[in-house]
Design a protein around this motif. Sequence first.
Motif: not given
Length: 280
Positions: A34-35, A70-71, A73-75, A147-149, A152
């Motif tokens: 999840t992050g 990765l999404t 936002d995560q990237s 790194l939580s979507p 961000p």
Amino acid sequence: MLRIVDNRTGHLVEVPAAPRHLLRSCVHLPAIGTGVGPVYLRVPLIGDVLARIAELNGLQVVTVLTTPDLTHDQSQALDRVMAVLGIHPPVVVGTRHPDAALGGPADVHVVAQGTEKDDVMGGVRIDVGQVSTAPLDEGVPDPGHLLSPDRPDVLVPETADPLAVRLLLLGRPYGTPVTVTGGAMADARRTLREWRRQVADWAQEPSRPIPADLLRQSHAALVEDLDVAAVLNLLADMAKRSDVPPGAKFETFAHLDRVLGLDLVRDVGQPHRPERPTAL
């Protein structure tokens, strides 16, 4: 040449193989769930240190970071966290074909301990110890939110001092697991503040050459299996030595910070600021 222990065999191996002067490094970010927060980017951090040491020794370096899916936002959050930890951006992030991006097979693969990946083939394998945090320990960065979507844009808290996280993680041999506690973080913050204050003071004195024995010892430690912890101990001892001129201390700290990446010269030329109490 760098000599690194290949975790497949347990033997020291020279990289890159002579006579090449280009080091191809493939860093594998483990699955993040999840992050993951800054204390969990130890694998890219060791990849960054490897590249810095290689460049200090006159090698050219190409680094590729492979990541799980990765999404967007995560990237973006990953880029931010690497930046605040002082990790130089890799040439490619998220590639599934690292050899093509590297221009040939990797000389070194940097992975988390316990990793079993089909693409970790050939070259030297560096296994990086796991990082954990003491539950609910005050002063430890949140291990997930960066790194939580759904968050961000959250930044590293000022009190966390992300380069103190870097110092803490570099103070242990890279293969040793680390548990981050509030006390350990407080010690790292104090050390970083004190070193920056001392470097700023030493910078006001006449410059002196780096002592030959200290330069030799530090470089020998770095090229022999990335022993950054030994270099940190050397600097801690040097800071207390009365027989080393302040100008030489400044030059030594500034030179080795090219590998450490702790921004030790940040306060040079700045007025001293009173220290704020650190919560334990």
